[in-house]
Design a protein around this motif. Structure first.
Motif, PDB file in Angstrom:
ATOM      1  N   PHE A 100      -0.320  -2.083   0.712  1.00  0.00           N
ATOM      2  CA  PHE A 100       0.321  -3.042  -0.195  1.00  0.00           C
ATOM      3  C   PHE A 100      -0.189  -4.451   0.091  1.00  0.00           C
ATOM      4  O   PHE A 100      -0.600  -4.747   1.212  1.00  0.00           O
ATOM      5  N   PRO A 101      -0.134  -5.345  -0.914  1.00  0.00           N
ATOM      6  CA  PRO A 101      -0.606  -6.714  -0.702  1.00  0.00           C
ATOM      7  C   PRO A 101       0.222  -7.429   0.364  1.00  0.00           C
ATOM      8  O   PRO A 101       1.452  -7.280   0.413  1.00  0.00           O
ATOM      9  N   TRP A 140       5.160  -2.913  -6.188  1.00  0.00           N
ATOM     10  CA  TRP A 140       4.456  -1.884  -6.965  1.00  0.00           C
ATOM     11  C   TRP A 140       5.281  -0.595  -7.015  1.00  0.00           C
ATOM     12  O   TRP A 140       5.397   0.053  -8.048  1.00  0.00           O
ATOM     13  N   ASN A 141       5.894  -0.251  -5.894  1.00  0.00           N
ATOM     14  CA  ASN A 141       6.700   0.972  -5.828  1.00  0.00           C
ATOM     15  C   ASN A 141       7.848   0.954  -6.840  1.00  0.00           C
ATOM     16  O   ASN A 141       8.175   1.976  -7.434  1.00  0.00           O
ATOM     17  N   HIS A 143      -3.778   2.966  -7.111  1.00  0.00           N
ATOM     18  CA  HIS A 143      -2.382   2.650  -7.435  1.00  0.00           C
ATOM     19  C   HIS A 143      -2.075   2.805  -8.921  1.00  0.00           C
ATOM     20  O   HIS A 143      -0.929   3.032  -9.291  1.00  0.00           O
ATOM     21  N   GLU A 144      -3.091   2.659  -9.780  1.00  0.00           N
ATOM     22  CA  GLU A 144      -2.826   2.747 -11.218  1.00  0.00           C
ATOM     23  C   GLU A 144      -2.815   4.191 -11.723  1.00  0.00           C
ATOM     24  O   GLU A 144      -2.338   4.472 -12.810  1.00  0.00           O
ATOM     25  N   GLU A 145      -3.364   5.122 -10.938  1.00  0.00           N
ATOM     26  CA  GLU A 145      -3.474   6.513 -11.411  1.00  0.00           C
ATOM     27  C   GLU A 145      -2.642   7.497 -10.597  1.00  0.00           C
ATOM     28  O   GLU A 145      -2.599   8.688 -10.916  1.00  0.00           O
TER      29      GLU A 145
END
Lengths: 246, 377
Positions: A91-92, A103-104, A161-163
């Motif tokens: 994570f950033p 994001w989660n 993270h996008e898929e």
């Protein structure tokens, strides 16, 4: 006395700083971090809340393994070498040991919610078998520490993270899919937008789970089976030629 | 309002030092767990308040049956109100019958004398407690007793709000839950916090929405904003050579625990006011390094003035209430006094920023509520 190497810095960059902490009986890593913060590094950023492994806030990497700082006892770590503490990598980074895990929360919103069948009885209640409840109970233990997301190579190394929604959300999807009252179908999402095929069952997530949820065997593999059953069954495939897929 | 009422949960972990105060659920006692002192005695049977005698078991067998769901059995004395259990534990410790780390024993392992497969049952009924003790204290609660002692748990007092709308005396400011006052009287009962949130949180939200729709946004005074920003940033100007915010916070915790804790006296609470005045001066000298981003030290520095305000309100309200009621227990006035049951203690900010204490009469109970109380007697 114990030596610590703590990562200090922001998204722009940083480095390890050395600190020492006085260790007493029964101490956990989070206590040592607090001591360092109070005595040597007032502005050290660390997220924490319950100190009892219930809130999932103090996730970090201790000597390279994803752990909860509050549940890692000092006497379980080698005493003769410095202990490294660094933030999660998937994570950033915000600052020091604190990462942005939002994001989660976005991923979770995209999972189809619980949809119960109509009530079984006239008074609006349902009947469930204990056996069916026991099966999903395990998944409800999740404290959302996101250590499984941190260790998963699909996110950590490949940044998909996008898929790919990650082990935490396969557990969440499994809890809903296997719920005895739920009638929603999530297999198409799992295959197409949530990337369950990327998981190659290395069980890293299961190994780091502080709640000992059998993530791979009990959540991910049964979901993979549902996907295979629905999309890769040769007879069903043949039927789909005549009847369009949903 | 009601700031003197601070609830102590009777069972927190006492050892190892790093986990002091972490909660051990009431469920342990609900499943048959018993409290014992160093001598192995179930001391809760020694002091059952007169008012609860009728509903409390007077022998171990009946208490056990209650925990196993027998509707005809009375509850064991371990399940008396939290303030009472907490004080009994303090008494045992003060009189030298405590456990090695300054607590008493909470034993669930003993149920193996009563049921088969006790270890499996305990793990099934209390999984998180089993893990908490196993991982943090190396104790297997299916085999050994836990060491527990009272821990600060809940503040019954808080922002004074209107009972229907949840609006405070500041127009447009609403409060619900633990930060609001009044709902739980002098002593909250287990489980009522969640129902408070669900019911009064919803009401507060609904009324806040109505208020927002029917009122214009207030005007902000720019000089007040500037002043707030200046004082918030002041710790950075003093830098990390200033007083450490963590040190001040730690000392505040220790003093409040010692002087305004479970058992209070006039002398100790008065001394607490002096200590707080001193800590307030030190807070004005607190400094932090680094920048504004996720700076725990700065956050602590910003918390300190508020922590001091709350602490002072607790001490002043505690001094005003010269009796013992609910969670407020005074060794120098150990009895409940009717007169004090007719008002709430309210704390306000005075003209010069000082704290002003007043007694606010409790409104008469509406007839429909009176009826409910009568019916349940």
């Amino acid at each position: 006395m114990a030596m610590f190497r703590i990562w200090r810095g922001s998204a722009a960059g940083g480095e390890f700083h050395d600190y020492t902490a006085e260790i007493s009986e029964g101490m956990v890593v989070l206590d040592a971090i607090h001591q360092i913060q109070a005595l040597h590094a007032n502005d050290l950023a660390v997220r924490w809340n319950c100190k009892a492994g219930k809130c999932g806030s103090c996730s970090a990497e201790i000597n390279g393994s994803p752990r909860l700082m509050c549940m890692t006892r000092m006497n379980a770590l080698p005493a003769d070498e410095p202990i490294t503490v660094e933030p999660m990598k998937s994570f950033p980074l915000i600052k020091d040991l604190v990462t942005d895990v939002s994001w989660n929360f976005r991923v979770k919103k995209a999972i189809k919610p619980f949809k119960p069948r109509p009530p079984d009885a006239a008074d609006g209640t349902w009947r469930m078998a204990q056996q069916d409840i026991d099966r999903v109970q395990e998944f409800r233990k999740c404290i959302e520490c996101f250590l499984c997301q941190d260790v998963c190579h699909v996110l950590r190394e490949h940044h998909l993270h996008e898929e790919f929604i990650g082990p935490r959300f396969f557990v969440h999807a499994a809890a809903l899919e296997m719920h005895p009252l739920d009638v929603e179908n999530r297999t198409a999402d799992l295959k197409k937008t949530q990337g369950i095929g990327y998981c190659n069952i290395t069980k890293c997530c299961t190994n780091v789970c502080p709640e000992s949820i059998t993530i791979t065997d009990n959540a991910i593999i049964p979901l993979k089976e549902r996907v295979v059953d629905e999309f890769y069954d040769p007879i069903k495939k043949l039927l789909r030629v005549f009847r369009p897929a949903r | 309002m009601d700031m003197e009422f601070v609830q102590f949960h009777p069972t927190g972990m006492v050892w190892p030092p790093s986990v002091r105060g972490i909660l051990v659920t009431e469920g342990v006692r609900g499943e048959g767990g018993v409290l014992r002192n160093q001598l192995g005695r179930r001391f809760m049977f020694d002091d059952i308040p007169e008012a609860y005698k009728r509903q409390t078991a007077d022998n171990e067998d009946e208490g056990w049956l209650y925990t196993q769901g027998d509707k005809n059995a009375r509850r064991p004395p371990e399940l008396l109100t939290r303030d009472h259990v907490a004080r009994c534990i303090v008494r045992e410790i003060k009189q030298g019958r405590g456990s090695p780390h300054g607590g008493v024993y909470l034993d669930i392992a003993w149920i193996k004398e009563r049921v088969p497969h006790a270890a499996e049952l305990i793990k099934k009924k209390l999984p998180s407690m089993y893990h908490q003790f196993k991982q943090l204290a190396d104790i297997d609660i299916t085999k050994e007793p836990m060491e527990v002692g009272p821990t600060t748990h809940y503040v019954m007092g808080g922002v004074r709000v209107d009972g229907d709308t949840q609006m405070s005396s500041v127009p447009g400011m609403f409060a619900a839950g633990e930060c609001a006052a009044g709902l739980h009287g002098a002593n909250r009962l287990g489980g009522n916090s969640l129902s408070d949130l669900l019911v009064f949180g919803k009401r507060a939200g609904a009324h806040a929405a109505v208020f927002a729709k029917t009122h214009d946004a207030g005007r902000v005074n720019p000089s007040q904003v500037e002043e707030a920003a200046r004082s918030a940033l002041a710790p950075f100007e003093r830098g990390d050579t200033g007083e450490s915010p963590y040190q001040v916070q730690m000392e505040l915790q220790e003093h409040m625990q010692d002087l305004v804790g479970i058992v209070r006296t006039e002398i100790e609470m008065a001394r607490a006011l002096d200590v707080l005045a001193d800590l307030r001066q030190r807070t004005a000298r607190v400094g932090v390094g680094g920048n504004r981003e996720y700076n725990n030290g700065w956050h602590t520095a910003l918390d300190l003035p508020n922590l001091l305000t709350v602490s002072e309100a607790v001490a002043r309200a505690g001094l005003e209430r010269r009796e013992s009621r609910g969670a407020h227990f005074r060794e120098d006035c150990p009895e409940k006094v009717d007169l004090f049951g007719r008002f709430n203690v309210v704390v306000r900010k005075g003209r010069d920023g000082e704290m002003v204490i007043s007694r606010q009469p409790i409104p008469e109970m509406p007839p429909q509520l009176k009826r409910v109380v009568e019916e349940n007697k």
